[in-house]
Design a protein around this motif. Structure first.
Motif, PDB file in Angstrom:
ATOM      1  N   UNK A 169      40.770  42.111  56.824  1.00  0.00           N
ATOM      2  CA  UNK A 169      40.296  40.760  56.560  1.00  0.00           C
ATOM      3  C   UNK A 169      41.007  39.711  57.398  1.00  0.00           C
ATOM      4  N   UNK A 170      42.333  39.859  57.532  1.00  0.00           N
ATOM      5  CA  UNK A 170      43.088  38.862  58.287  1.00  0.00           C
ATOM      6  C   UNK A 170      42.841  38.989  59.786  1.00  0.00           C
ATOM      7  N   UNK A 171      42.516  40.182  60.256  1.00  0.00           N
ATOM      8  CA  UNK A 171      42.110  40.332  61.657  1.00  0.00           C
ATOM      9  C   UNK A 171      40.807  39.575  61.904  1.00  0.00           C
ATOM     10  N   UNK A 172      39.860  39.697  60.973  1.00  0.00           N
ATOM     11  CA  UNK A 172      38.612  38.939  61.081  1.00  0.00           C
ATOM     12  C   UNK A 172      38.869  37.432  61.079  1.00  0.00           C
ATOM     13  N   UNK A 173      39.834  36.989  60.281  1.00  0.00           N
ATOM     14  CA  UNK A 173      40.176  35.568  60.269  1.00  0.00           C
ATOM     15  C   UNK A 173      40.595  35.118  61.666  1.00  0.00           C
ATOM     16  N   UNK A 174      41.459  35.906  62.315  1.00  0.00           N
ATOM     17  CA  UNK A 174      41.911  35.564  63.658  1.00  0.00           C
ATOM     18  C   UNK A 174      40.788  35.589  64.679  1.00  0.00           C
ATOM     19  N   UNK A 175      39.911  36.577  64.574  1.00  0.00           N
ATOM     20  CA  UNK A 175      38.794  36.674  65.518  1.00  0.00           C
ATOM     21  C   UNK A 175      37.835  35.497  65.373  1.00  0.00           C
ATOM     22  N   UNK A 231      26.522  36.928  65.793  1.00  0.00           N
ATOM     23  CA  UNK A 231      27.368  36.059  66.617  1.00  0.00           C
ATOM     24  C   UNK A 231      27.269  36.445  68.089  1.00  0.00           C
ATOM     25  N   UNK A 232      27.184  37.737  68.364  1.00  0.00           N
ATOM     26  CA  UNK A 232      27.057  38.194  69.757  1.00  0.00           C
ATOM     27  C   UNK A 232      25.775  37.643  70.392  1.00  0.00           C
ATOM     28  N   UNK A 233      24.665  37.747  69.675  1.00  0.00           N
ATOM     29  CA  UNK A 233      23.403  37.196  70.183  1.00  0.00           C
ATOM     30  C   UNK A 233      23.541  35.697  70.423  1.00  0.00           C
ATOM     31  N   UNK A 234      24.152  34.995  69.469  1.00  0.00           N
ATOM     32  CA  UNK A 234      24.314  33.557  69.596  1.00  0.00           C
ATOM     33  C   UNK A 234      25.167  33.157  70.787  1.00  0.00           C
ATOM     34  N   UNK A 235      26.250  33.885  71.032  1.00  0.00           N
ATOM     35  CA  UNK A 235      27.119  33.572  72.167  1.00  0.00           C
ATOM     36  C   UNK A 235      26.418  33.839  73.499  1.00  0.00           C
ATOM     37  N   UNK A 291      32.621  33.294  77.282  1.00  0.00           N
ATOM     38  CA  UNK A 291      32.741  34.691  77.716  1.00  0.00           C
ATOM     39  C   UNK A 291      33.901  35.371  77.000  1.00  0.00           C
ATOM     40  N   UNK A 292      35.032  34.668  76.866  1.00  0.00           N
ATOM     41  CA  UNK A 292      36.180  35.244  76.144  1.00  0.00           C
ATOM     42  C   UNK A 292      35.832  35.443  74.672  1.00  0.00           C
ATOM     43  N   UNK A 293      35.113  34.475  74.084  1.00  0.00           N
ATOM     44  CA  UNK A 293      34.706  34.616  72.685  1.00  0.00           C
ATOM     45  C   UNK A 293      33.779  35.808  72.488  1.00  0.00           C
ATOM     46  N   UNK A 294      32.915  36.074  73.458  1.00  0.00           N
ATOM     47  CA  UNK A 294      32.034  37.244  73.386  1.00  0.00           C
ATOM     48  C   UNK A 294      32.832  38.528  73.272  1.00  0.00           C
ATOM     49  N   UNK A 322      33.332  41.337  69.535  1.00  0.00           N
ATOM     50  CA  UNK A 322      33.009  42.765  69.435  1.00  0.00           C
ATOM     51  C   UNK A 322      33.958  43.519  68.514  1.00  0.00           C
ATOM     52  N   UNK A 323      35.061  42.889  68.120  1.00  0.00           N
ATOM     53  CA  UNK A 323      36.032  43.532  67.240  1.00  0.00           C
ATOM     54  C   UNK A 323      35.852  43.141  65.775  1.00  0.00           C
ATOM     55  N   UNK A 324      34.852  42.322  65.475  1.00  0.00           N
ATOM     56  CA  UNK A 324      34.577  41.903  64.099  1.00  0.00           C
ATOM     57  C   UNK A 324      34.046  43.091  63.294  1.00  0.00           C
TER      58      UNK A 324
END
Length: 426
Positions: free
Chosen positions: A16-22, A87-91, A187-190, A194-196
């Motif tokens: 969960x906290x990894x998702x928060x960071x992502x 989110x990937x499609x949106x980015x 691009x970096x956010x994309x 992928x790790x979500x």
């Protein structure tokens, strides 16, 4: 304490906290360096291209309408494919739009079509509903706090983007440089997206890493239960529509979104019209966005500790007070303080607004409510940028627009006062 996924031990570190960071970084890039960047790039585009403010502002209004109309698509994608793919499609859509802005725009109609259509769609597919849905799935006890952390990413990105992009546009003498920097951040956010992981159930974990069955039998687990209202009822949309609380939430949301859209679009122009330099104006708006960011984690903590309606009331008051000061104040110092107060109010409401919906109506209903109501509310809020632009063109000032904005916020304060948790349907 035996509260984790399997016999007191999680099969892997709680994700969960990894998702928060992502999601913090996704919001930092997509919201901070794209959505918030609009406020500093738009005035340069208007002046460079010699555009009419009202007509050019139609791009933002159309983008907000598109955002609302596309929310049902966002809700469908979230339900069908999960947060990561949505989110990937949106980015990807956002990156395409930014590259079109850099390479295509020479006329105002091109700007309106690309920002209004392409970017508006991308804002729906990468917007807060995605990160909020993930946080509501991954957290129950610390739901409000984690939403506050994630939403701080967009504000921090926006606060940094204002002076950075203003400086880069001055250095390269082109507004296109700003959108190129934004594209690089996307691009970096994309890559980060992928790790979500969509939901804790996908990897055998529980919200907050607490097994509710084991926690219920543990006498030491009282501190692992929410302190504020959480519905136990599986609300249907038919039941929700019949609940007066829903319409109070809508009024609050319309007030804080409409006033923020207005200031984001015209704040720098208002300040430069009153004698400030473009860098001073950009810095003040950057401080407003920073104030929004600084308030989000404290607002999240408050939302997990105290009845939500009082916190919502307080943050709307901050917005109204800051808006009045931003309108009538003079001097960089005073305007900076007023901007930060306004931003703090908006930041708190951006966190607590969705928490109200999630806590009062439940995890399953959250994306459905947003999908259904966004096409209704956002067109009204979207009228703020273009409406304020045309008010300026007609009267030579933003005075009427500021007065309307403060009136909306006062109405929101009244709505918040009556916004108690709804009774469970019989």
């Amino acid at each position: 304490m035996a509260t984790t996924a399997q016999s007191g031990q999680s099969p892997r570190k709680f994700y969960g906290w990894t998702n928060v960071g992502l999601f913090f970084f996704v919001q930092f890039a997509a919201s901070g360096f794209v959505y918030f960047a609009y406020s500093v790039v738009f005035p340069v585009m208007v002046e460079t291209m010699d555009w009419n403010r009202g007509t050019a502002s139609l791009a933002q209004s159309i983008a907000l309408i598109m955002l609302g109309l596309a929310y049902p698509l966002t809700g469908f994608l979230l339900s069908r494919y999960g947060v990561r793919r949505t989110v990937t499609i949106g980015l990807l859509v956002m990156l395409s739009g930014l590259l079109l802005l850099v390479s295509v725009v020479t006329e105002i109609w091109q700007w309106i079509m690309i920002w209004g259509g392409v970017m508006g769609l991308s804002f729906a597919l990468t917007g807060p509903i995605c990160s909020q849905t993930a946080m509501i799935s991954w957290f129950n006890i610390k739901r409000s706090t984690t939403i506050g952390i994630v939403m701080t990413g967009g504000a921090l990105g926006g606060a940094l983007a204002q002076p950075i992009l203003a400086t880069m546009m001055d250095q390269f003498e082109s507004w296109r440089a700003a959108w190129l920097i934004a594209a690089a951040m996307v691009i970096i956010a994309l890559i980060a997206a992928q790790f979500v992981i969509n939901r804790p159930q996908d990897i055998g974990q529980f919200p907050d890493n607490v097994d509710p069955g084991l926690a219920a039998r543990d006498p030491l687990a009282s501190n692992l239960r929410p302190k504020t209202h959480r519905t136990d009822h599986d609300w249907t949309m038919k039941q929700i529509i019949r609940t007066p609380i829903l319409y109070l939430v809508m009024l609050v949301t319309l007030g804080y979104l409409g006033t923020f859209f207005f200031l984001l679009n015209h704040g720098i122009l208002h300040l430069t019209d009153n004698g400030l330099s473009s860098l001073e104006a950009a810095s003040i708006l950057g401080l407003a966005i920073l104030g929004s960011g600084l308030a989000r984690i404290p607002a999240g903590w408050l939302g997990d500790q105290f009845e939500l309606r009082w916190a919502v009331f307080g943050f709307i008051f901050l917005m109204a007070f800051g808006m009045a000061g931003f309108w009538l104040g003079h001097g960089v110092l005073l305007l900076s303080v007023m901007g930060m107060l306004f931003g703090a109010g908006y930041g708190g409401l951006l966190v607590l607004g969705p928490v109200v919906t999630g806590n009062y109506f439940g995890e399953r209903a959250f994306p459905i409510i947003n999908s259904v109501l966004a096409p209704v509310m956002l067109p009204f809020a979207a009228a703020a940028p273009a409406g304020a632009g045309y008010i300026f063109e007609a009267t030579g000032s933003y005075d009427i627009a500021f007065a309307i904005a403060i009136g909306l916020l006062v109405s929101g304060m009244i709505a918040a006062f009556f916004m108690k948790p709804p009774l469970t349907p019989g």
